[in-house]
Design a protein around this motif. Structure first.
Motif, PDB file in Angstrom:
ATOM      1  N   TRP A   1      22.538  -0.354  21.330  1.00  0.00           N
ATOM      2  CA  TRP A   1      23.538  -0.854  22.277  1.00  0.00           C
ATOM      3  C   TRP A   1      22.940  -0.964  23.681  1.00  0.00           C
ATOM      4  CZ3 TRP A   1      27.044   2.858  25.247  1.00  0.00           C
ATOM      5  CH2 TRP A   1      27.885   2.145  26.120  1.00  0.00           C
ATOM      6  N   LEU A   2      22.302   0.094  24.117  1.00  0.00           N
ATOM      7  CA  LEU A   2      21.781   0.122  25.493  1.00  0.00           C
ATOM      8  C   LEU A   2      20.723  -0.958  25.706  1.00  0.00           C
ATOM      9  CD1 LEU A   2      21.632   3.987  25.704  1.00  0.00           C
ATOM     10  CD2 LEU A   2      23.121   2.518  27.107  1.00  0.00           C
ATOM     11  N   ARG A   3      19.882  -1.169  24.697  1.00  0.00           N
ATOM     12  CA  ARG A   3      18.848  -2.206  24.825  1.00  0.00           C
ATOM     13  C   ARG A   3      19.467  -3.609  24.823  1.00  0.00           C
ATOM     14  NH1 ARG A   3      13.649  -0.359  24.392  1.00  0.00           N
ATOM     15  NH2 ARG A   3      13.405   1.765  23.622  1.00  0.00           N
ATOM     16  N   SER A   4      20.431  -3.829  23.934  1.00  0.00           N
ATOM     17  CA  SER A   4      21.108  -5.142  23.918  1.00  0.00           C
ATOM     18  C   SER A   4      21.889  -5.361  25.209  1.00  0.00           C
ATOM     19  CB  SER A   4      22.113  -5.231  22.773  1.00  0.00           C
ATOM     20  OG  SER A   4      21.475  -5.359  21.587  1.00  0.00           O
ATOM     21  N   ALA A   5      22.525  -4.290  25.671  1.00  0.00           N
ATOM     22  CA  ALA A   5      23.309  -4.398  26.908  1.00  0.00           C
ATOM     23  C   ALA A   5      22.398  -4.773  28.079  1.00  0.00           C
ATOM     24  CB  ALA A   5      24.030  -3.084  27.193  1.00  0.00           C
ATOM     25  N   ALA A   6      21.189  -4.193  28.104  1.00  0.00           N
ATOM     26  CA  ALA A   6      20.258  -4.511  29.193  1.00  0.00           C
ATOM     27  C   ALA A   6      19.920  -6.004  29.184  1.00  0.00           C
ATOM     28  CB  ALA A   6      18.996  -3.668  29.054  1.00  0.00           C
TER      29      ALA A   6
ATOM     30  N   GLN B   1      23.516 -12.073  32.404  1.00  0.00           N
ATOM     31  CA  GLN B   1      24.789 -12.267  33.116  1.00  0.00           C
ATOM     32  C   GLN B   1      24.731 -11.821  34.578  1.00  0.00           C
ATOM     33  OE1 GLN B   1      27.619 -13.800  31.960  1.00  0.00           O
ATOM     34  NE2 GLN B   1      26.267 -14.375  30.274  1.00  0.00           N
ATOM     35  N   ALA B   2      23.604 -11.312  35.020  1.00  0.00           N
ATOM     36  CA  ALA B   2      23.521 -10.781  36.385  1.00  0.00           C
ATOM     37  C   ALA B   2      23.938 -11.815  37.440  1.00  0.00           C
ATOM     38  CB  ALA B   2      22.126 -10.233  36.672  1.00  0.00           C
ATOM     39  N   PRO B   3      23.489 -13.077  37.330  1.00  0.00           N
ATOM     40  CA  PRO B   3      23.928 -14.042  38.352  1.00  0.00           C
ATOM     41  C   PRO B   3      25.450 -14.230  38.350  1.00  0.00           C
ATOM     42  CG  PRO B   3      22.017 -14.878  37.139  1.00  0.00           C
ATOM     43  CD  PRO B   3      22.491 -13.661  36.409  1.00  0.00           C
ATOM     44  N   ALA B   4      26.053 -14.248  37.146  1.00  0.00           N
ATOM     45  CA  ALA B   4      27.515 -14.430  37.068  1.00  0.00           C
ATOM     46  C   ALA B   4      28.245 -13.221  37.644  1.00  0.00           C
ATOM     47  CB  ALA B   4      27.926 -14.670  35.618  1.00  0.00           C
TER      48      ALA B   4
ATOM     49  N   ILE C   1      23.037  -7.477  40.432  1.00  0.00           N
ATOM     50  CA  ILE C   1      21.735  -6.891  40.803  1.00  0.00           C
ATOM     51  C   ILE C   1      21.753  -5.384  40.511  1.00  0.00           C
ATOM     52  CG2 ILE C   1      20.206  -6.416  42.778  1.00  0.00           C
ATOM     53  CD1 ILE C   1      21.507  -9.062  44.009  1.00  0.00           C
ATOM     54  N   ASN C   2      22.835  -4.729  40.892  1.00  0.00           N
ATOM     55  CA  ASN C   2      22.960  -3.279  40.651  1.00  0.00           C
ATOM     56  C   ASN C   2      22.872  -2.949  39.164  1.00  0.00           C
ATOM     57  OD1 ASN C   2      23.357  -2.732  43.357  1.00  0.00           O
ATOM     58  ND2 ASN C   2      25.591  -2.643  43.223  1.00  0.00           N
ATOM     59  N   MET C   3      23.659  -3.679  38.374  1.00  0.00           N
ATOM     60  CA  MET C   3      23.711  -3.388  36.938  1.00  0.00           C
ATOM     61  C   MET C   3      22.377  -3.707  36.268  1.00  0.00           C
ATOM     62  SD  MET C   3      26.675  -2.118  36.352  1.00  0.00           S
ATOM     63  CE  MET C   3      26.935  -2.224  34.586  1.00  0.00           C
ATOM     64  N   ASP C   4      21.763  -4.797  36.685  1.00  0.00           N
ATOM     65  CA  ASP C   4      20.476  -5.192  36.102  1.00  0.00           C
ATOM     66  C   ASP C   4      19.421  -4.123  36.416  1.00  0.00           C
ATOM     67  OD1 ASP C   4      18.772  -6.878  34.713  1.00  0.00           O
ATOM     68  OD2 ASP C   4      18.287  -8.087  36.477  1.00  0.00           O
ATOM     69  N   ARG C   5      19.415  -3.639  37.636  1.00  0.00           N
ATOM     70  CA  ARG C   5      18.460  -2.597  38.017  1.00  0.00           C
ATOM     71  C   ARG C   5      18.684  -1.333  37.180  1.00  0.00           C
ATOM     72  NH1 ARG C   5      20.225  -0.891  42.756  1.00  0.00           N
ATOM     73  NH2 ARG C   5      19.565  -2.737  43.865  1.00  0.00           N
TER      74      ARG C   5
ATOM     75  N   ALA D   1      35.225  -4.856  36.152  1.00  0.00           N
ATOM     76  CA  ALA D   1      35.973  -5.024  34.899  1.00  0.00           C
ATOM     77  C   ALA D   1      35.221  -5.979  33.977  1.00  0.00           C
ATOM     78  CB  ALA D   1      37.380  -5.553  35.197  1.00  0.00           C
ATOM     79  N   THR D   2      34.555  -6.960  34.571  1.00  0.00           N
ATOM     80  CA  THR D   2      33.805  -7.933  33.772  1.00  0.00           C
ATOM     81  C   THR D   2      32.576  -7.279  33.145  1.00  0.00           C
ATOM     82  OG1 THR D   2      34.593  -9.629  35.292  1.00  0.00           O
ATOM     83  CG2 THR D   2      32.747 -10.229  33.852  1.00  0.00           C
ATOM     84  N   SER D   3      31.852  -6.458  33.924  1.00  0.00           N
ATOM     85  CA  SER D   3      30.687  -5.786  33.326  1.00  0.00           C
ATOM     86  C   SER D   3      31.128  -4.759  32.284  1.00  0.00           C
ATOM     87  CB  SER D   3      29.808  -5.149  34.407  1.00  0.00           C
ATOM     88  OG  SER D   3      30.483  -4.153  35.139  1.00  0.00           O
ATOM     89  N   SER D   4      32.261  -4.117  32.511  1.00  0.00           N
ATOM     90  CA  SER D   4      32.761  -3.154  31.513  1.00  0.00           C
ATOM     91  C   SER D   4      33.089  -3.857  30.204  1.00  0.00           C
ATOM     92  CB  SER D   4      34.023  -2.462  32.030  1.00  0.00           C
ATOM     93  OG  SER D   4      33.720  -1.554  33.056  1.00  0.00           O
ATOM     94  N   ALA D   5      33.763  -4.997  30.300  1.00  0.00           N
ATOM     95  CA  ALA D   5      34.106  -5.752  29.084  1.00  0.00           C
ATOM     96  C   ALA D   5      32.833  -6.205  28.377  1.00  0.00           C
ATOM     97  CB  ALA D   5      34.995  -6.939  29.433  1.00  0.00           C
TER      98      ALA D   5
END
Ligand code: ADP
Ligand code: MG
Length: 224
Positions: free
Chosen positions: A8-13, A19-22, A37-41, A203-207
């Motif tokens: 999961w964690l690898r696929s999520a990365a 999706q980072a730009p979105a 940018i935060n989530m991607d990092r 909420a979008t990154s959580s989904a």
């Protein structure tokens, strides 16, 4: 479970990177334009941490090994992600780890029950740290309905894949429902009425995270 978590964690990365730009565009509308940018990092750092892990101690139970992994993820997010979302997501993972570590070693609950226990702890941790609840246009608007749907599915006897499919659908609907909301927590709240009409980035990154988890578990190749 530990293998499914790592998958999961690898696929999520990967998905977060795509999706980072979105996610950043959403945060440009109602925040400071750094959520992607935060989530991607943070997730890139998680992959680096996973790559550096020693083999799992064969003496550990699956639940204990999963708790260790969740704790590592929480610490990594807190130390690498700035902003509000790093401590919030990081705390969610630390709380999930603590909930798993507290389960009885000899007789752990069924896997779907363990998953829901972890989700509930994670969501409670976000709510406590962020002093937020549903309807405030935050990640909780995706995660609370997802967790409630997962709990209802477990109580109805669903297996892990069905539990997470229910969570995924509720998270997606919850994220979409943030669009007309007025933000009352976080940076978006500074905009007041101007926060209305934009979907919340968290909420979008959580989904997205719940969607990837459901997808990994539905994949027959990954044992849960
Ligand atoms: P920052 O707002 O510090 O720039 P991010 O852009 O990475 O951090 O994350 C913003 C997201 O964090 C928001 O879209 C929202 O979902 C979430 N968030 C902000 N404050 C809170 C809070 N108090 N409780 C829950 N979630 C929050
Ligand atoms: Mg931001």
């Amino acid at each position: 479970m530990q293998h499914a978590l790592e998958a999961w964690l690898r696929s999520a990365a990967t998905r977060i990177h795509e999706q980072a730009p979105a996610l950043t565009a959403l945060d440009q509308a109602i925040g400071d334009g750094d959520h992607g940018i935060n989530m991607d990092r943070g997730f890139a750092a998680i992959v680096t941490a996973l790559d550096g892990l020693p083999p799992v101690d064969p003496g550990k139970t699956d639940v204990a090994a999963s708790a260790d992994l969740l704790r590592l993820v929480g610490r990594t997010l807190i130390s690498t992600v700035g902003g509000a979302s790093g401590p919030l997501y990081g705390t969610a993972f630390l709380r999930a780890a603590a909930a798993l570590a507290a389960l009885p070693v000899e007789a752990p609950p069924s896997t779907p029950a363990v998953v829901v226990t972890a989700l509930e702890a994670a969501v409670a941790g976000i709510g406590a740290l962020g002093k937020a609840t549903t309807g405030e246009k935050t990640m909780l608007d995706a995660l609370v309905p997802a967790t409630e749907a997962a709990r209802a599915a477990v109580d109805g006897g669903a297996d892990t894949a069905a539990v997470l499919a229910a969570a995924r659908d509720a998270a997606a609907a919850g994220a979409a429902a943030t669009e007309p909301m007025l933000a009352t927590k976080g940076r978006a709240s500074y905009l007041g009425e101007r926060s209305i009409g934009h979907r919340d980035p968290g909420a979008t990154s959580s989904a997205l995270l719940v969607d990837v988890l459901a997808g990994v578990v539905a994949d027959a190749d990954v044992a849960v």
